[in-house]
Design a protein around this motif. Structure first.
Motif, short mmCIF file in Angstrom:
data_model
loop_
_atom_site.label_atom_id
_atom_site.label_comp_id
_atom_site.label_asym_id
_atom_site.label_seq_id
_atom_site.Cartn_x
_atom_site.Cartn_y
_atom_site.Cartn_z
N ASP A 1 2.09 1.81 8.11
CA ASP A 1 3.20 2.33 7.31
C ASP A 1 3.50 1.38 6.15
O ASP A 1 4.49 0.67 6.11
CB ASP A 1 4.45 2.57 8.16
CG ASP A 1 4.94 1.32 8.86
OD1 ASP A 1 4.11 0.45 9.19
OD2 ASP A 1 6.17 1.20 9.07
N ILE A 2 2.59 1.39 5.18
CA ILE A 2 2.65 0.48 4.05
C ILE A 2 2.15 1.21 2.81
O ILE A 2 1.26 2.06 2.89
CB ILE A 2 1.81 -0.78 4.34
CG1 ILE A 2 1.91 -1.80 3.20
CG2 ILE A 2 0.37 -0.44 4.60
CD1 ILE A 2 1.24 -3.13 3.51
N ILE A 3 2.75 0.93 1.67
CA ILE A 3 2.31 1.52 0.41
C ILE A 3 1.24 0.63 -0.21
O ILE A 3 1.42 -0.57 -0.35
CB ILE A 3 3.50 1.66 -0.56
CG1 ILE A 3 4.51 2.69 -0.02
CG2 ILE A 3 3.02 2.07 -1.95
CD1 ILE A 3 5.78 2.78 -0.82
N CYS A 4 0.10 1.25 -0.58
CA CYS A 4 -0.97 0.55 -1.28
C CYS A 4 -1.18 1.25 -2.63
O CYS A 4 -1.61 2.40 -2.67
CB CYS A 4 -2.26 0.56 -0.48
SG CYS A 4 -2.23 -0.48 0.98
N ASP A 5 -0.83 0.56 -3.70
CA ASP A 5 -0.88 1.16 -5.02
C ASP A 5 -1.79 0.32 -5.92
O ASP A 5 -2.02 -0.85 -5.67
CB ASP A 5 0.52 1.23 -5.61
CG ASP A 5 0.63 2.26 -6.72
OD1 ASP A 5 -0.37 2.94 -7.03
OD2 ASP A 5 1.73 2.39 -7.29
N GLU A 6 -2.29 0.95 -6.98
CA GLU A 6 -3.18 0.25 -7.90
C GLU A 6 -2.83 0.60 -9.34
O GLU A 6 -2.67 1.78 -9.67
CB GLU A 6 -4.64 0.62 -7.63
CG GLU A 6 -5.63 -0.28 -8.31
CD GLU A 6 -6.81 -0.64 -7.40
OE1 GLU A 6 -7.90 -0.84 -7.93
OE2 GLU A 6 -6.61 -0.74 -6.17
N LEU A 7 -2.67 -0.41 -10.17
CA LEU A 7 -2.36 -0.22 -11.58
C LEU A 7 -3.53 -0.71 -12.43
O LEU A 7 -3.94 -1.86 -12.30
CB LEU A 7 -1.10 -0.99 -11.97
CG LEU A 7 0.19 -0.66 -11.22
CD1 LEU A 7 1.32 -1.56 -11.72
CD2 LEU A 7 0.56 0.80 -11.40
N SER A 8 -4.05 0.16 -13.29
CA SER A 8 -5.11 -0.25 -14.21
C SER A 8 -4.47 -0.82 -15.46
O SER A 8 -4.17 -0.11 -16.41
CB SER A 8 -6.00 0.95 -14.56
OG SER A 8 -7.02 0.56 -15.45
N GLN A 9 -4.21 -2.12 -15.43
CA GLN A 9 -3.59 -2.83 -16.54
C GLN A 9 -4.35 -4.14 -16.73
O GLN A 9 -4.82 -4.74 -15.77
CB GLN A 9 -2.12 -3.12 -16.27
CG GLN A 9 -1.23 -1.90 -16.21
CD GLN A 9 -0.96 -1.29 -17.57
OE1 GLN A 9 -1.16 -1.92 -18.60
NE2 GLN A 9 -0.49 -0.04 -17.58
N ALA A 10 -4.40 -4.60 -17.97
CA ALA A 10 -5.09 -5.86 -18.26
C ALA A 10 -4.07 -6.92 -18.66
O ALA A 10 -3.28 -7.38 -17.86
CB ALA A 10 -6.14 -5.64 -19.35
#
Length: 356
Positions: free
Chosen positions: A111-120
């Motif tokens: 029960d955990i949020i795994c998120d990914e942001l494509s930012q440099a």
């Protein structure tokens, strides 16, 4: 876009750097430039040494190494992590996202949020802002922000504009709820019309990598690269930074009701020494309040350069004291972001060498 948050704080920052170090002089003969000209460039831009991964190492390796270190030292409880935000433009795979790979390797709860942001380059403040928004949720109390990039793998060995400054690294920032009423001010901006100023033309679905995209070509400045490599329009990026960043910071400080003299440090993204000195001059900020020494010691690892700036220059200080710090990132996108917040009394703030 102006943003404001309350009851949030950073409780720890760790930078993970590959042990493998390359000196500028070791690669100087790769460039279509005389050695004397290259040495002048080194002095102006702040080139010296940089940390890069060995072949086969990925960003998940760097992040898992750092997180396991924190677990073993009792500085982070894996069962208390409610969300992971991965900020990168060099993921392990197209699918799945790298935060999920890290989740599986560490055996975190489900029960955990795994998120990914494509930012440099602007990714450190943006990742923190995403964490602050998640912490508005009742059941989220601790967010791990991971910044990581290994762009040394995507820069041509014969590109004197980008190769000498490109490094690899990862960072871990722990963000939690805070009972104190201090306010955090932020800003995020984008100008997609300049997206080609920093770009890897091939490798995505728009232009898949092929034998044709791997063909090396030499540009008018003597840089030899393929479409699979990073292309940076240095003059465009420099002009963008000088024009966009000062008004962003002025607006941020106005929103907070404080002046530049009230800020203890301006901990900015580190493209190179020359650009930061020119930026400090334009903003009328003393060099000692805007450090510019990351590229010459470690290289520029995109968004990781900002937390590296903090851990390298303020590591011991921030475990004992609290400072008003202005964070800013700027570059690929084109995008530019900032935060003004108190940071200090951290559980940890340092640098860890990645060893295998």
């Amino acid at each position: 876009m102006n943003l404001k948050f309350q009851n949030k704080k950073i409780t720890g920052i760790l930078t993970i750097l590959p042990e493998n170090e390359i000196k500028f002089e070791d690669e100087v003969d790769n460039y279509a430039f005389s050695r004397s000209q290259s040495m002048k460039l080194k002095l102006i831009m702040g080139y010296d040494k940089r940390r890069v991964i060995k072949e086969g190492t990925t960003i998940s390796d760097l992040c898992v190494f750092g997180l396991e270190h924190l677990f073993e030292k009792g500085l982070l409880d894996k069962n208390e992590i409610d969300a992971i935000i991965m900020v990168t433009q060099s993921p392990d795979y197209f699918i799945p996202n790298t935060s999920q790979v890290i989740h599986g390797r560490l055996g975190l709860r489900n029960d955990i949020i795994c998120d990914e942001l494509s930012q440099a380059c602007a990714g450190y403040p943006i990742g923190l802002i995403q964490a602050f928004m998640l912490l508005e949720q009742e059941e989220i109390n601790k967010v791990v922000v991971l910044n990581a990039d290994i762009f040394s793998q995507k820069v041509s060995k014969q590109d004197r504009g980008s190769r000498p400054l490109t490094g690899d690294a990862a960072s871990i920032t722990i963000v939690e709820k805070d009972s104190s009423p201090s306010t955090i001010y932020g800003s995020i901006n984008t100008d997609g019309k300049g997206a080609d100023a920093l770009i890897i033309p091939a490798g995505g679905f728009k232009l898949p990598s092929s034998e044709k995209t791997a063909e090396l070509k030499t540009d008018s400045k003597g840089n030899t690269r393929s479409l699979n490599h990073l292309v940076m329009k240095g003059d465009d990026v420099f002009n963008f930074v000088q024009q966009a960043v000062p008004p962003m910071i002025e607006n941020l400080l106005n929103k907070a009701g404080c002046g530049k003299e009230d800020v203890d440090y301006f901990m900015f993204h580190q493209p190179n020494k020359f650009m930061l000195k020119k930026l400090a001059d334009k903003m009328e900020v003393p060099y000692e309040k805007m450090p510019n020494n990351v590229v010459e010691n470690f290289g520029n690892a995109n968004s990781v350069s900002t937390p590296t700036n903090i851990t390298y220059n303020l590591g011991d200080t921030l475990t004992k004291d609290s400072l008003l710090i202005c964070l800013a990132g700027f570059g690929a996108g084109l995008s530019w972001s900032s935060l003004l917040m108190n940071i200090g009394d951290l559980d940890f703030c340092g640098i860890l060498d990645y060893k295998i």
